[in-house]
Scaffold this motif. Sequence first.
Motif, mmCIF file in Angstrom:
data_model
loop_
_atom_site.group_PDB
_atom_site.id
_atom_site.type_symbol
_atom_site.label_atom_id
_atom_site.label_comp_id
_atom_site.label_asym_id
_atom_site.label_seq_id
_atom_site.Cartn_x
_atom_site.Cartn_y
_atom_site.Cartn_z
ATOM 1 N N GLU A 16 33.418 -1.390 138.372
ATOM 2 C CA GLU A 16 33.751 -0.113 138.985
ATOM 3 C C GLU A 16 33.962 0.970 137.939
ATOM 4 O O GLU A 16 33.659 2.118 138.165
ATOM 5 N N THR A 17 34.564 0.605 136.803
ATOM 6 C CA THR A 17 34.833 1.612 135.792
ATOM 7 C C THR A 17 33.581 1.967 134.999
ATOM 8 O O THR A 17 33.529 3.005 134.376
ATOM 9 N N ARG A 18 32.592 1.086 135.026
ATOM 10 C CA ARG A 18 31.358 1.381 134.301
ATOM 11 C C ARG A 18 30.167 0.897 135.133
ATOM 12 O O ARG A 18 29.867 -0.293 135.172
ATOM 13 N N PRO A 19 29.521 1.789 135.852
ATOM 14 C CA PRO A 19 28.405 1.380 136.717
ATOM 15 C C PRO A 19 27.360 0.598 135.934
ATOM 16 O O PRO A 19 27.090 0.883 134.774
ATOM 17 N N ARG A 20 26.740 -0.375 136.591
ATOM 18 C CA ARG A 20 25.778 -1.236 135.921
ATOM 19 C C ARG A 20 24.464 -0.512 135.700
ATOM 20 O O ARG A 20 23.895 0.104 136.610
ATOM 21 N N SER A 21 23.966 -0.591 134.487
ATOM 22 C CA SER A 21 22.656 -0.041 134.131
ATOM 23 C C SER A 21 22.277 -0.602 132.774
ATOM 24 O O SER A 21 23.094 -1.212 132.096
ATOM 25 N N THR A 22 21.040 -0.383 132.375
ATOM 26 C CA THR A 22 20.577 -0.845 131.074
ATOM 27 C C THR A 22 20.849 0.220 130.020
ATOM 28 O O THR A 22 21.020 1.392 130.350
ATOM 29 N N PRO A 23 20.891 -0.167 128.732
ATOM 30 C CA PRO A 23 21.149 0.829 127.679
ATOM 31 C C PRO A 23 20.204 2.030 127.699
ATOM 32 O O PRO A 23 20.665 3.164 127.539
ATOM 33 N N PRO A 24 18.883 1.845 127.901
ATOM 34 C CA PRO A 24 18.018 3.034 127.944
ATOM 35 C C PRO A 24 18.375 3.985 129.079
ATOM 36 O O PRO A 24 18.308 5.199 128.923
ATOM 37 N N VAL A 25 18.766 3.433 130.240
ATOM 38 C CA VAL A 25 19.124 4.279 131.376
ATOM 39 C C VAL A 25 20.441 4.990 131.097
ATOM 40 O O VAL A 25 20.601 6.170 131.425
ATOM 41 N N ARG A 26 21.399 4.288 130.472
ATOM 42 C CA ARG A 26 22.660 4.949 130.141
ATOM 43 C C ARG A 26 22.440 6.103 129.164
ATOM 44 O O ARG A 26 23.041 7.165 129.299
ATOM 45 N N LYS A 27 21.554 5.889 128.168
ATOM 46 C CA LYS A 27 21.263 6.964 127.227
ATOM 47 C C LYS A 27 20.540 8.113 127.920
ATOM 48 O O LYS A 27 20.814 9.284 127.667
ATOM 49 N N PHE A 28 19.610 7.773 128.821
ATOM 50 C CA PHE A 28 18.882 8.797 129.580
ATOM 51 C C PHE A 28 19.854 9.662 130.374
ATOM 52 O O PHE A 28 19.778 10.894 130.363
ATOM 53 N N ALA A 29 20.815 9.017 131.063
ATOM 54 C CA ALA A 29 21.799 9.757 131.846
ATOM 55 C C ALA A 29 22.740 10.549 130.950
ATOM 56 O O ALA A 29 23.094 11.696 131.256
ATOM 57 N N LYS A 30 23.114 9.957 129.813
ATOM 58 C CA LYS A 30 24.017 10.651 128.883
ATOM 59 C C LYS A 30 23.379 11.909 128.336
ATOM 60 O O LYS A 30 24.012 12.967 128.248
ATOM 61 N N ASP A 31 22.097 11.829 127.967
ATOM 62 C CA ASP A 31 21.404 13.002 127.431
ATOM 63 C C ASP A 31 21.317 14.120 128.457
ATOM 64 O O ASP A 31 21.277 15.307 128.099
ATOM 65 N N LEU A 32 21.266 13.752 129.736
ATOM 66 C CA LEU A 32 21.148 14.750 130.795
ATOM 67 C C LEU A 32 22.497 15.187 131.336
ATOM 68 O O LEU A 32 22.560 16.059 132.209
ATOM 69 N N GLY A 33 23.574 14.574 130.859
ATOM 70 C CA GLY A 33 24.896 14.940 131.340
ATOM 71 C C GLY A 33 25.201 14.419 132.727
ATOM 72 O O GLY A 33 25.957 15.042 133.483
ATOM 73 N N VAL A 34 24.623 13.302 133.111
ATOM 74 C CA VAL A 34 24.811 12.747 134.447
ATOM 75 C C VAL A 34 25.870 11.655 134.408
ATOM 76 O O VAL A 34 25.805 10.741 133.584
ATOM 77 N N ASP A 35 26.847 11.745 135.322
ATOM 78 C CA ASP A 35 27.863 10.707 135.468
ATOM 79 C C ASP A 35 27.286 9.603 136.340
ATOM 80 O O ASP A 35 27.001 9.811 137.530
ATOM 81 N N LEU A 36 27.073 8.420 135.758
ATOM 82 C CA LEU A 36 26.471 7.323 136.510
ATOM 83 C C LEU A 36 27.325 6.884 137.693
ATOM 84 O O LEU A 36 26.821 6.247 138.624
ATOM 85 N N ALA A 37 28.611 7.217 137.675
ATOM 86 C CA ALA A 37 29.467 6.870 138.808
ATOM 87 C C ALA A 37 29.062 7.610 140.075
ATOM 88 O O ALA A 37 29.459 7.234 141.180
ATOM 89 N N LEU A 38 28.275 8.670 139.936
ATOM 90 C CA LEU A 38 27.865 9.470 141.085
ATOM 91 C C LEU A 38 26.443 9.167 141.529
ATOM 92 O O LEU A 38 25.923 9.791 142.443
ATOM 93 N N VAL A 39 25.796 8.210 140.876
ATOM 94 C CA VAL A 39 24.391 7.918 141.160
ATOM 95 C C VAL A 39 24.282 6.685 142.039
ATOM 96 O O VAL A 39 24.911 5.659 141.775
ATOM 97 N N ALA A 40 23.487 6.774 143.106
ATOM 98 C CA ALA A 40 23.259 5.627 143.983
ATOM 99 C C ALA A 40 22.324 4.634 143.306
ATOM 100 O O ALA A 40 21.285 5.018 142.768
#
Length: 468
Positions: A170-194
């Motif tokens: 819950e504290t860290r949504p599941r994703s792969t490292p490339p996806v986490r970096k992709f979201a981080k570069d775009l400023g997207v909070d993965l907690a808000l992504v379906a």
Amino acid sequence: MIKEFRLPDLGEGLTESEILSWKVGVGDTVSLNQVIAEVETAKAVVELPSPFAGVIRELHEQPGTIVEVGKPIVSFEVADDAGNPSSGPGPAASSPAAPASPAVGQEGEPARRQPNLVGYGAVVESSARPARRPRNALPVVESFPVTAPGVEPVETQPVETQPVKTQPVETRPRSTPPVRKFAKDLGVDLALVAATGPQGLITREDVQHFLDGGAAGAAPAREAGAAVALQTRPGERETRTPIKGVRKFTAAAMVQSAFTAPHVTEFLTVDVTPAMELLARLKESREFSGHKLTPLTLAAKAVLIALRRNPALNARWDEANQEIVTFNYVNLGIAAATPRGLTVPNIKDADSLSLLQLADALAELTESARAGKTTPAELSGGTISITNIGVFGIDAGTPILNPGEAAILALGAVRNTPWEYQGQVALRQVLTLSLSFDHRLVDGEQGSRFLADVGGILAEPGMALTMV
């Protein structure tokens, strides 16, 4: 005997790749290092060579499938030590109780890895998780406990059956490292992504769907306050071009948390008639005969010269160490339109090249990119970039920074324009330069001086003699 080929690590710590196409079929006989598949990573399209000589017995994955590093993708029938083919499972065949590992031999001794042009398959410790460990120290052990050989992997069990261990998820949504970096570069909070991936995994497409205006889809257990917070920070979100498609950043100058890059764009319109006249003379010279020279060639050289006087634009913001890293070399990125979209390969140590060498490097880079042969190494490590929007007839734009770079310069179209020249109006060749830079690293004065230097060289090439 039957041997499996597991998807290798294709470099830069990538953990997954997409199978684009198979170059072989079941029953085909292949030789060592023959290209058997074409795969796409988060950075480039790569051809996979065969690690064995033998007959294709099974293709485990279909084109369009995303495969994790270390997963079997193809099985071969190869000759045994006596040179006799065998259809039965050999020592390298995997089984539930003893998964195949390229690092362990029959006697438990380390085995020599098979040579591979693009890397080696990841060593799998167990069927529950790959051997690669996350770089950050999060409670991974509680979320994904290692299982002994023969025990059913945790991932196959519903998370609801282990309520005590779901808190880290819950504290860290599941994703792969490339996806986490992709979201981080775009400023997207993965907690808000379906999440639409297997076992609740957030995919790259989920992040892109969220950026395109898709439903937030936050889990019920997440607080609604997070969504409200996002609405109060619309300017901190960016849309930028993923390697698979052509898109520009459409939002905000700042992003959240560790990656924050406020963009500033300046414009300069320049009479480049002298530079175009120089270009025409160079094309007719013996030294440059047979070499491709374009306005981009001169602009790239002007950028390299201007960086010597303005090194702040050849830098990176290191958030983790709270340092500004200034590069003493230039890996010059060139945005290239390809059938698969926009990519930005870079010329390594471009500052050490002569004009002739730079022209050849630009031609080779562009040809390789359009042919889809750009390697992950060529797409990594850029320090500053140029995008030539003039080839599309565009005069100016607001280019978006490549993550990790301090500046990007856009070249507009060279147009015959009425212009003031020697006190009179004359028809001159004019272009507009658009410079975007990271305002954390580059002050307005530094960016303006750099842009003025580039423009000054293109307006009067002889000015370069005063800058070297």
